[in-house]
Design an enzyme around this catalytic site. Structure first.
Site, PDB file in Angstrom:
ATOM      1  N   TYR A  69      -9.101   4.933   7.660  1.00 62.01           N
ATOM      2  CA  TYR A  69      -9.224   5.351   9.053  1.00 62.01           C
ATOM      3  C   TYR A  69     -10.365   6.370   9.105  1.00 62.01           C
ATOM      4  CZ  TYR A  69      -4.725   3.233  10.320  1.00 62.01           C
ATOM      5  OH  TYR A  69      -3.703   2.345  10.565  1.00 62.01           O
ATOM      6  N   HIS A 119       0.847  -1.194   0.000  1.00 56.69           N
ATOM      7  CA  HIS A 119       0.000   0.000   0.000  1.00 56.69           C
ATOM      8  C   HIS A 119       0.878   1.238   0.000  1.00 56.69           C
ATOM      9  CE1 HIS A 119      -3.847  -2.014   1.835  1.00 56.69           C
ATOM     10  NE2 HIS A 119      -3.325  -2.695   0.827  1.00 56.69           N
ATOM     11  N   PRO A 179      -2.989   0.188  18.906  1.00 54.56           N
ATOM     12  CA  PRO A 179      -2.765  -0.289  17.542  1.00 54.56           C
ATOM     13  C   PRO A 179      -3.062   0.729  16.445  1.00 54.56           C
ATOM     14  CG  PRO A 179      -4.783  -1.228  18.439  1.00 54.56           C
ATOM     15  CD  PRO A 179      -4.128  -0.500  19.561  1.00 54.56           C
ATOM     16  N   LYS A 229       2.260  -0.044  15.105  1.00 56.75           N
ATOM     17  CA  LYS A 229       3.675  -0.054  15.456  1.00 56.75           C
ATOM     18  C   LYS A 229       4.136  -1.244  16.282  1.00 56.75           C
ATOM     19  CE  LYS A 229       4.809   3.541  13.258  1.00 56.75           C
ATOM     20  NZ  LYS A 229       4.571   2.996  11.940  1.00 56.75           N
ATOM     21  N   TYR A 275       4.231   6.649   9.681  1.00 50.28           N
ATOM     22  CA  TYR A 275       3.417   5.479   9.406  1.00 50.28           C
ATOM     23  C   TYR A 275       4.211   4.410   8.658  1.00 50.28           C
ATOM     24  CZ  TYR A 275      -0.889   2.849   8.697  1.00 50.28           C
ATOM     25  OH  TYR A 275      -1.858   1.871   8.726  1.00 50.28           O
TER      26      TYR A 275
END
Length: 407
Positions: free
Chosen positions: A197, A72, A289, A293, A381
């Site tokens: 998200y 991604h 979460p 990480k 990220y």
């Protein structure tokens, strides 16, 4: 029985450490209280940073990851009736994330260790740490004794490793959040090509995936929620309410094959070392979460520990071992901040008043409209670069010389 490094825990941290040490000619024994079947099927993290992928590939355990993992190059932040893509390929060129379940990483590592003749013992009970504060540590388990030069505690938040450190040695920094995540695994094709998200007044939701046929979803629920209160119909209705907030998006539904509630907490134990006992992964730190990480921090820890141990065995110098905790904690605290930041950015808090909610909306607007703010999210990220690259494996040695759990 004797080996060089005794490893407690056959999760990603313990197995990868054992494999990386093997590549450097250092022997180890891995002790795991659960069965092989259990550790290979438990569903956990699924987002791998660029550095984690590179590490697994370089270690020779990335063939299936490269073939089946879903690369991604962005994520979507959804709020206020609109979707906003954070484009990794533009903001952090050459870096991405790969969706590949933790259980698949574990399967690959178990297979690699066993193929190399490694000593990985499952269903081992009563593991105990002894004399970790001396230069002669050892482990006991099931009536046996394992002498070793060092012990690596990779046995998770509830394991025996951290609990064996004398009181007063470690300082714990922690925060519990007033909500949890209801996680759902469903046999349905993902409704989007990248992770979503979503922040809404009903709470946070995450649309993820594990394969082209399996989707993973998360819903923000109250802390202590009973999964029995969430029948399939209620789950799908709530996911639709939180995700179908932009024009043209329809959530595909299907058979739910697994569900569970995960508490949200932040935790760090300092230092990550006591004598010859070194803590790695969830044994030393937990992150909510939201920032993806947990597994990636475990990989970073064992990279540092591998290099420190290899340096110690090769030169006799303990400089890198002495710096292990400080080196790891720099990355741990960066990930702690990022995970806290993502969590507070996207979740609803009962304590928030109208002012707090407006601040949250303003912050989301800024992140989705400012290249500088989006870059901060993107580079954290996909994972910050490591301080140093791992060198290649040592020349091949005889199995006895590597001391892979010889008696």
């Amino acid at each position: 029985m004797r080996t060089q490094v005794g490893i407690i825990g056959a999760g990603p941290a313990g197995l990868l450490l054992s494999h990386l040490l093997h590549l450097r000619g250092i022997g180890s024994v891995v002790l795991e209280r659960r069965s092989r079947a259990h550790v290979e099927r438990r569903v956990r993290a699924g987002v791998l940073e660029q550095g984690t992928v590179d590490t697994l590939v370089a270690a020779g355990v990335g063939e299936r990851l490269l073939r089946e993992g879903l690369v991604h190059r962005g994520i979507e932040l959804r709020h206020g009736g609109a979707g906003h893509r954070v484009a990794f390929e533009r903001l952090v060129p050459g870096r991405a994330i790969t969706v590949y379940g933790q259980q698949e990483v574990v399967k690959d590592l178990v297979a690699a260790r066993l193929a190399a003749g490694g000593d990985v013992r499952f269903e081992v009970g009563d593991v105990a740490v002894h004399d970790a504060g001396t230069d002669r540590p050892h482990l006991t388990f099931g009536g046996e004794r394992l002498d070793c030069d060092v012990i690596a505690g990779c046995d998770g938040f509830h394991g025996v490793s951290r609990a064996s450190v004398p009181e007063g040695v470690l300082t714990a920094y922690e925060r519990d959040y007033p909500f949890a995540w209801l996680g759902v695994l469903a046999r349905v094709r993902p409704s989007a090509e990248e992770l979503i998200y979503a922040r809404s007044e009903r709470g946070f939701a995450l649309h993820s995936m594990r394969s082209p046929e399996i989707s993973r979803f998360y819903l923000q629920v109250p802390a202590g929620e009973d999964v029995a209160d969430w029948p399939d119909e209620r789950i799908w209705a709530e996911l639709r309410a939180r995700l179908e907030t932009v024009p043209g998006f329809t959530l595909a539904t299907g058979e739910i094959v697994e569900k569970g509630v995960t508490p949200m907490r932040s935790f760090v134990a300092e230092p990550m070392r006591y004598g010859r006992l070194f803590l790695a992964g969830d044994a030393a730190h937990i992150v909510p979460p939201t920032g993806a990480k947990g597994l990636n921090l475990a990989v970073a820890d064992v990279r540092v520990l591998t290099e420190a141990l290899a340096h110690w065995y090769a030169t006799g110098s303990a400089d890198l071992l002495d710096g292990y905790s400080d080196t790891c904690l720099r990355r741990v605290w960066r990930a702690q901040h990022f995970s806290w930041w993502m969590t507070t950015l996207l979740h609803t808090f009962d304590s928030d008043d109208a002012y707090g909610r407006r601040l949250q909306h303003s912050h989301l607007d800024y992140v989705t409209s400012s290249a500088a703010a989006a870059t901060t999210l993107a580079e954290n990220y996909v994972g910050l670069p490591y301080e140093r690259d791992l060198p290649g494996p040592a020349p091949a040695a005889a199995e006895d010389d590597r001391n892979e759990g010889t008696s």
